[in-house]
Write a protein that holds these residues in place. Structure first.
Motif, mmCIF file in Angstrom:
data_model
loop_
_atom_site.group_PDB
_atom_site.id
_atom_site.type_symbol
_atom_site.label_atom_id
_atom_site.label_comp_id
_atom_site.label_asym_id
_atom_site.label_seq_id
_atom_site.Cartn_x
_atom_site.Cartn_y
_atom_site.Cartn_z
ATOM 1 N N SER A 36 0.861 -1.180 0.000
ATOM 2 C CA SER A 36 0.000 0.000 0.000
ATOM 3 C C SER A 36 0.901 1.235 0.000
ATOM 4 O O SER A 36 1.953 1.255 0.639
ATOM 5 C CB SER A 36 -0.911 -0.008 1.228
ATOM 6 N N CYS A 37 0.520 2.257 -0.755
ATOM 7 C CA CYS A 37 1.367 3.432 -0.954
ATOM 8 C C CYS A 37 1.638 4.134 0.377
ATOM 9 O O CYS A 37 0.720 4.434 1.137
ATOM 10 C CB CYS A 37 0.679 4.393 -1.918
ATOM 11 N N PHE A 38 2.951 4.367 0.628
ATOM 12 C CA PHE A 38 3.308 5.002 1.916
ATOM 13 C C PHE A 38 3.205 6.522 1.840
ATOM 14 O O PHE A 38 3.286 7.198 2.848
ATOM 15 C CB PHE A 38 4.717 4.574 2.368
ATOM 16 N N GLU A 39 3.004 7.052 0.621
ATOM 17 C CA GLU A 39 2.821 8.507 0.488
ATOM 18 C C GLU A 39 1.392 8.897 0.848
ATOM 19 O O GLU A 39 1.164 9.856 1.572
ATOM 20 C CB GLU A 39 3.093 8.943 -0.952
ATOM 21 N N CYS A 40 0.429 8.135 0.310
ATOM 22 C CA CYS A 40 -0.978 8.535 0.462
ATOM 23 C C CYS A 40 -1.763 7.531 1.293
ATOM 24 O O CYS A 40 -2.975 7.703 1.472
ATOM 25 C CB CYS A 40 -1.620 8.657 -0.918
ATOM 26 N N ASN A 41 -1.085 6.492 1.790
ATOM 27 C CA ASN A 41 -1.745 5.446 2.563
ATOM 28 C C ASN A 41 -2.908 4.811 1.808
ATOM 29 O O ASN A 41 -3.949 4.492 2.396
ATOM 30 C CB ASN A 41 -2.225 5.989 3.905
ATOM 31 N N LYS A 60 -4.804 6.126 -0.605
ATOM 32 C CA LYS A 60 -5.856 7.001 -1.152
ATOM 33 C C LYS A 60 -5.641 7.292 -2.635
ATOM 34 O O LYS A 60 -6.581 7.590 -3.354
ATOM 35 C CB LYS A 60 -5.887 8.329 -0.383
ATOM 36 N N GLY A 61 -4.385 7.239 -3.075
ATOM 37 C CA GLY A 61 -4.073 7.558 -4.471
ATOM 38 C C GLY A 61 -3.281 8.849 -4.592
ATOM 39 O O GLY A 61 -3.707 9.889 -4.097
ATOM 40 N N CYS A 62 -2.097 8.745 -5.213
ATOM 41 C CA CYS A 62 -1.261 9.939 -5.427
ATOM 42 C C CYS A 62 -0.379 9.680 -6.640
ATOM 43 O O CYS A 62 -0.473 8.611 -7.269
ATOM 44 C CB CYS A 62 -0.415 10.226 -4.182
ATOM 45 N N SER A 63 0.487 10.646 -6.979
ATOM 46 C CA SER A 63 1.279 10.468 -8.201
ATOM 47 C C SER A 63 2.295 9.334 -8.051
ATOM 48 O O SER A 63 2.621 8.645 -9.018
ATOM 49 C CB SER A 63 1.981 11.779 -8.574
ATOM 50 N N LEU A 64 2.798 9.112 -6.825
ATOM 51 C CA LEU A 64 3.791 8.053 -6.625
ATOM 52 C C LEU A 64 3.198 6.687 -6.976
ATOM 53 O O LEU A 64 3.844 5.862 -7.622
ATOM 54 C CB LEU A 64 4.299 8.053 -5.170
ATOM 55 N N CYS A 65 1.957 6.458 -6.539
ATOM 56 C CA CYS A 65 1.327 5.142 -6.785
ATOM 57 C C CYS A 65 0.467 5.167 -8.047
ATOM 58 O O CYS A 65 -0.329 4.259 -8.271
ATOM 59 C CB CYS A 65 0.505 4.722 -5.569
ATOM 60 N N LYS A 66 0.631 6.199 -8.868
ATOM 61 C CA LYS A 66 -0.152 6.386 -10.096
ATOM 62 C C LYS A 66 -1.641 6.274 -9.789
ATOM 63 O O LYS A 66 -2.413 5.663 -10.546
ATOM 64 C CB LYS A 66 0.276 5.356 -11.152
#
Ligand SMILES: [Zn+2]
Length: 348
Positions: free
Chosen positions: A268-273, A275-281
């Motif tokens: 799971s994306c550690f930037e947005c937990n 939710k969705g952000c540019s790091l996890c596209k």
């Protein structure tokens, strides 16, 4: 010269020497003093010379006075010589004094390259789980790199890895999976095997996240009771070790020629937990690694009985993990030898 006259001259000589020795301030004037009062042309020498004209009955007293004079003049000289030595020594000590309050010369300490920080971290993790570390050469045979990994000549799976050829049968290894073949060759069909194989690999790739050179850590477990659940648990532990206990880990079906079934692991994306952000596209998930149960063909090709043994294998991209973990934007930074870049990873 009678005794009385000599006594007077002797006292005058002592008085003069006493006065002049006070003016001696350096080695040069000390030598002049020595010449004047103790040297060949000194009064002392001429007094000794005149001894032969002294009447015999006065010789003894004369001799005592003369010895006394010589002793005193010598004493002046030696005392001054000692004094000058001491002054010179003090001067030297003062001049060469070590100022312990000055800061010393600082040795510039290097810092661990982020690439090797990941290698060491992952290696420590697997050593803790009882794995061994195996290594292989960067220049590898086509057989170890492809054929023994269930990728025969002309198989389309070779297109996934555009490799650099040395000659007909030798390449720069395109993955660390070839070390599996080396480890299995040494084991001669006898399990169990638990190894990781960190190293550099080479492919014809070039963009912000791909380089012609990058790093992988291969993992291989072969035993009579290795299960898919063991693989999922091992990778979940590893990914939480690398990216934090709060990370969700999911596995997606995938394809690799050397594993069956194959899965890819996402966290799971550690930037947005999530939710969705540019790091996890904007998917909430980040792809981390590929893995699977060792393909029975690979076991057989490498001398293992696939009815008796099972295994799982995984491959971790060292650069990819470091880029995600440290927020590095371009893989080329790992290989640019830029001290300013590497210095950011200094642990104070
Ligand atoms: Zn995200």
């Amino acid at each position: 010269m009678n005794l009385e006259e000599f006594k007077k001259k002797s006292e005058e000589e002592i008085a003069l020497a006493q006065k002049e020795v006070d003016d001696v301030k350096d080695e040069n004037s000390l030598n002049l003093f020595k010449g004047k009062f103790l040297g060949k042309n000194s009064n002392l020498t001429s007094f000794f010379a005149s001894m032969k004209t002294v009447p015999n009955e006065e010789k003894k007293d004369f001799g005592i006075l003369l010895t006394n004079l010589k002793t005193k003049l010598n004493a002046f000289f030696q005392k001054k010589e000692e004094e000058l030595k001491q002054i010179a020594l003090n001067h030297r000590l003062e001049k060469e004094r070590v100022d312990i309050t000055l800061p010393g010369y600082q040795k510039e300490l290097g810092s661990k390259h982020p690439f090797y920080a990941i290698v060491d971290d992952v290696t420590d993790f697997f050593l803790g789980l009882g794995y061994d570390v195996a290594e292989g050469p960067d220049v590898e045979s086509d057989e170890n790199n492809f054929e023994l990994m269930n990728i025969p000549k002309d198989h389309p799976a070779r297109d996934m890895q555009d490799s650099f050829s040395i000659d007909e049968t030798t390449i720069l290894r395109s993955h660390t999976s070839c070390v599996q073949a080396r480890v299995m060759a040494v084991a001669k069909g006898q399990g169990p095997i638990k190894v990781i194989c960190p190293g550099k690999v080479y492919r014809r790739d070039n963009d912000a996240t791909h380089s012609h050179q990058f790093g992988q850590i291969e993992g291989l477990v072969i035993s009579e009771d290795a299960t898919f659940a063991n693989l999922l648990e091992t990778l979940t532990l590893l990914l939480r070790h690398l990216f934090g206990d709060k990370r969700e880990v999911r596995f997606r079906p995938s394809f690799f020629p050397f594993t069956e079934p194959s899965v890819e692991a996402d966290i799971s994306c550690f930037e947005c937990n999530g939710k969705g952000c540019s790091l996890c596209k904007h998917t909430g998930w980040i792809e981390i690694l590929g893995s699977g149960m060792v393909n029975p063909n690979v076991l057989r090709l490498n001398g293992f009985d696939d009815k008796k043994y099972k295994g799982f294998a995984f491959g971790i991209g060292i650069d990819r993990v470091a880029m995600l973990k440290y927020g590095i934007d371009d893989i080329k930074r790992f290989y640019a030898n830029d001290v300013n870049f590497i210095d950011q990873f200094r642990k104070e």
